[in-house]
Design a protein around this motif. Structure first.
Motif, mmCIF file in Angstrom:
data_model
loop_
_atom_site.group_PDB
_atom_site.id
_atom_site.type_symbol
_atom_site.label_atom_id
_atom_site.label_comp_id
_atom_site.label_asym_id
_atom_site.label_seq_id
_atom_site.Cartn_x
_atom_site.Cartn_y
_atom_site.Cartn_z
ATOM 1 N N UNK B 104 0.828 -1.236 0.067
ATOM 2 C CA UNK B 104 0.078 -0.041 0.110
ATOM 3 C C UNK B 104 0.852 1.015 -0.050
ATOM 4 N N UNK B 105 1.720 1.261 0.677
ATOM 5 C CA UNK B 105 2.926 2.568 0.880
ATOM 6 C C UNK B 105 3.509 2.539 -0.536
ATOM 7 N N UNK B 106 3.797 1.573 -1.322
ATOM 8 C CA UNK B 106 4.482 1.698 -2.511
ATOM 9 C C UNK B 106 3.489 2.087 -3.636
ATOM 10 N N UNK B 107 2.307 1.679 -3.411
ATOM 11 C CA UNK B 107 1.120 2.201 -4.316
ATOM 12 C C UNK B 107 1.084 3.838 -3.856
ATOM 13 N N UNK B 108 1.132 4.121 -2.904
ATOM 14 C CA UNK B 108 0.800 5.473 -2.585
ATOM 15 C C UNK B 108 2.002 6.433 -3.140
ATOM 16 N N UNK B 109 3.296 5.866 -2.930
ATOM 17 C CA UNK B 109 4.479 6.435 -3.473
ATOM 18 C C UNK B 109 4.263 6.737 -4.904
ATOM 19 N N UNK B 110 4.008 5.650 -5.519
ATOM 20 C CA UNK B 110 3.796 5.800 -7.120
ATOM 21 C C UNK B 110 2.515 6.594 -7.640
ATOM 22 N N UNK B 111 1.515 6.383 -6.695
ATOM 23 C CA UNK B 111 0.200 7.100 -7.350
ATOM 24 C C UNK B 111 -0.017 8.597 -6.656
ATOM 25 N N UNK B 112 0.964 9.280 -6.092
ATOM 26 C CA UNK B 112 0.796 10.285 -5.361
ATOM 27 C C UNK B 112 0.241 11.456 -6.467
ATOM 28 N N UNK B 113 0.924 11.306 -7.547
ATOM 29 C CA UNK B 113 -0.173 12.548 -8.414
ATOM 30 C C UNK B 113 -1.393 12.277 -8.840
ATOM 31 N N UNK B 114 -1.856 10.991 -8.918
ATOM 32 C CA UNK B 114 -3.337 10.593 -9.026
ATOM 33 C C UNK B 114 -3.987 11.187 -8.033
ATOM 34 N N UNK B 115 -3.520 10.686 -6.825
ATOM 35 C CA UNK B 115 -4.257 10.751 -5.270
ATOM 36 C C UNK B 115 -4.420 12.319 -5.169
ATOM 37 N N UNK B 116 -3.453 13.170 -5.394
ATOM 38 C CA UNK B 116 -3.812 14.676 -5.345
ATOM 39 C C UNK B 116 -4.782 15.101 -6.101
ATOM 40 N N UNK B 117 -5.218 14.423 -7.152
ATOM 41 C CA UNK B 117 -6.168 15.042 -7.858
ATOM 42 C C UNK B 117 -7.810 14.512 -7.375
ATOM 43 N N UNK B 118 -7.571 13.311 -6.930
ATOM 44 C CA UNK B 118 -8.842 12.559 -6.675
ATOM 45 C C UNK B 118 -9.589 13.033 -5.328
ATOM 46 N N UNK B 119 -10.667 13.528 -5.293
ATOM 47 C CA UNK B 119 -11.064 14.140 -3.941
ATOM 48 C C UNK B 119 -11.041 12.953 -2.757
ATOM 49 N N UNK B 120 -11.462 11.572 -3.225
ATOM 50 C CA UNK B 120 -11.311 10.470 -2.347
ATOM 51 C C UNK B 120 -10.029 10.495 -1.466
ATOM 52 N N UNK B 121 -8.956 10.819 -2.307
ATOM 53 C CA UNK B 121 -7.628 10.279 -1.771
ATOM 54 C C UNK B 121 -6.575 11.649 -1.564
ATOM 55 N N UNK B 122 -7.120 12.819 -1.676
ATOM 56 C CA UNK B 122 -6.398 13.917 -1.650
ATOM 57 C C UNK B 122 -5.698 14.129 -0.287
ATOM 58 N N UNK B 123 -6.311 13.793 0.975
ATOM 59 C CA UNK B 123 -5.914 13.996 2.097
ATOM 60 C C UNK B 123 -4.762 12.622 2.469
ATOM 61 N N UNK B 124 -4.358 11.990 1.495
ATOM 62 C CA UNK B 124 -3.428 10.735 1.934
ATOM 63 C C UNK B 124 -2.016 11.529 2.370
ATOM 64 N N UNK B 125 -1.125 10.611 3.189
ATOM 65 C CA UNK B 125 -0.092 11.381 3.660
ATOM 66 C C UNK B 125 0.870 12.219 2.886
ATOM 67 N N UNK B 126 1.028 11.633 1.609
ATOM 68 C CA UNK B 126 1.764 12.170 0.356
ATOM 69 C C UNK B 126 1.116 13.261 -0.299
ATOM 70 N N UNK B 127 0.087 13.195 -0.553
ATOM 71 C CA UNK B 127 -0.707 14.643 -1.380
ATOM 72 C C UNK B 127 -0.746 15.599 -0.271
#
Lengths: 63, 347
Positions: B104-127
């Motif tokens: 999951x951490x590796x997924x968040x590292x790679x997907x930080x750019x997408x997570x920043x755009x999506x409302x559901x994931x924008x509050x994750x630790x990296x974005x």
């Protein structure tokens, strides 16, 4: 005089240090418990320690 | 910890705690700390990057996904016909969970750019800026290594190898490769989520068998209807992020048909699992009822026109999504229930 300023950043750092400390202690506990169980599962273990133990010498089956 | 360019030697966090006016020390000398205060008018003096607290690193491991991993892995381990020492069972499930979290951490590292755009994931630790991407990568890699080695030692080499493959599959095959290139991404990603019960089974038996493959299949075929139902009522997010969700690439009509198709494939596999040695009366009755209900929901979703769905705020899709969570929980719970009944020699 000691610096007593307690900033929010210190709280966060403390939470990290405490968390990591607890994780490491828990890891030690896990490895220890696992070792105890694994060694117990080996059954009776004995080896040659400078004393001849006749029961450990494999007898060749009679031909 | 100071922002680049700030004077070294005096951490900015202390600057704001000093009184604003006196510039001389008690000895009459100019206060050497005073110059750091130049231009600072309030106490929000800390200018460094936001620092993570422990919980932010825990959030990297996707605890909610982890709870599903723990549950299914534990069931896979407990329903196996070989008893496992409680300590070994605990350590194995713990490191299966850590391995899942690491991916999951590796997924968040790679997907930080997408997570920043999506409302559901924008509050994750990296974005949100609380954890740096390289820290997430380090946490993911280190925990992956620990988890695989420890599971290999505790639960056997096959279990360790399966966990390593799961992490590789989720982080590399799904996250890096297929998620952004095919609308079948959900199907592929489902495979990673389907491995935990198989790993639990491998811890107990040291092997792979029909039962463990069927438990894999149950989660694998359950994932597409579950996520596509979510995608039907969360449409804008995936579109903004540019992830090729089936709803975006092939339209919502096709997605509805896919939900039905995978649900139809899922039902016989779920029943089949009940006919193996780990099934029992409890599982079979749960499986029959739940699958009929799930098929009915999928059929209703398939029949609905988009206008009707929009009119009632995607009520049927939301209900189907919620029911899908219950579906998986009750199937694995019933497997556990039958194992308990067998242990108590009731059946």
């Amino acid at each position: 005089m000691a610096i007593r300023a307690e900033h929010e950043i210190h709280t966060r750092r403390f939470s990290r240090n405490l968390g990591l400390g607890l994780v490491l202690v828990a890891f030690v506990g896990v490895v220890f418990a696992l070792t105890v169980v694994k060694v117990q599962q080996l059954g009776a273990v004995q080896g040659f320690d400078h004393v001849l133990r006749p029961e450990m010498i494999q007898v060749e089956s009679a031909k | 910890m100071c922002k680049p360019g700030a004077p070294s030697g005096a951490p900015g966090i202390f600057a704001g705690t000093r009184p604003a006016s006196p510039s001389l020390t008690r000895s009459g000398m100019p206060d050497p700390m005073e110059r750091w205060n130049d231009g600072m008018t309030d106490i929000s003096a800390y200018q460094g990057e936001p620092e993570a607290e422990f919980g932010d690193y825990v959030a990297l491991l996707k605890p909610r996904v982890m709870s599903l991993v723990v549950f299914t892995a534990l069931v896979g381990l407990l329903v196996a016909p070989v008893p496992v020492h409680p300590v070994i069972a605990f350590v194995s499930v713990l490191f299966i969970a850590v391995g899942g979290g690491a991916s999951g951490a590796l997924n968040m590292w790679w997907d930080a750019d997408i997570d920043a755009v999506m409302k559901r994931t924008a509050r994750r630790p990296i974005p949100s800026g609380r954890v740096r991407p390289d820290e997430a990568l380090a946490v993911g890699l280190a925990l992956s290594g620990f988890a695989v080695v420890m599971l290999g030692l505790a639960g056997g080499m096959l279990a360790g190898a399966l966990l390593a493959f799961t992490i590789f599959f989720y982080a590399v095959v799904y996250t890096m490769w297929l998620k952004r290139s095919t609308p079948q991404n959900i199907v592929i990603g489902g495979a990673a989520g389907a491995f935990p019960p198989m790993i639990g089974w491998a811890v107990a038996t040291g092997g792979i068998s029909t039962e463990s493959v069927l438990m894999f299949a149950l989660i694998f075929f359950w994932t597409p209807p579950h996520f596509w139902a979510l995608a039907l009522f969360m449409k804008s997010d995936y579109r903004d992020a540019g992830v090729p969700m089936l709803t975006v690439t092939h339209g919502r009509r096709v997605t509805r048909a896919h939900i039905l198709a995978y649900t139809v494939l899922l039902a016989p596999l779920a029943i089949w699992l009940g006919l193996t040695q780990i099934g029992g009366p409890l599982y079979l009755s749960v499986a029959v009822v739940m699958n009929l209900w799930f098929l009915r929901g999928a059929y209703m979703i398939w029949r609905r026109e988009e206008a009707a769905a929009e009119a009632d705020g995607y009520a049927a899709e939301k209900a189907f999504f919620k029911f899908s969570l219950l579906y998986l929980f009750l199937h694995f719970g019933a497997l556990l229930g039958d194992a308990a009944l067998r242990a108590a020699e009731v059946i």
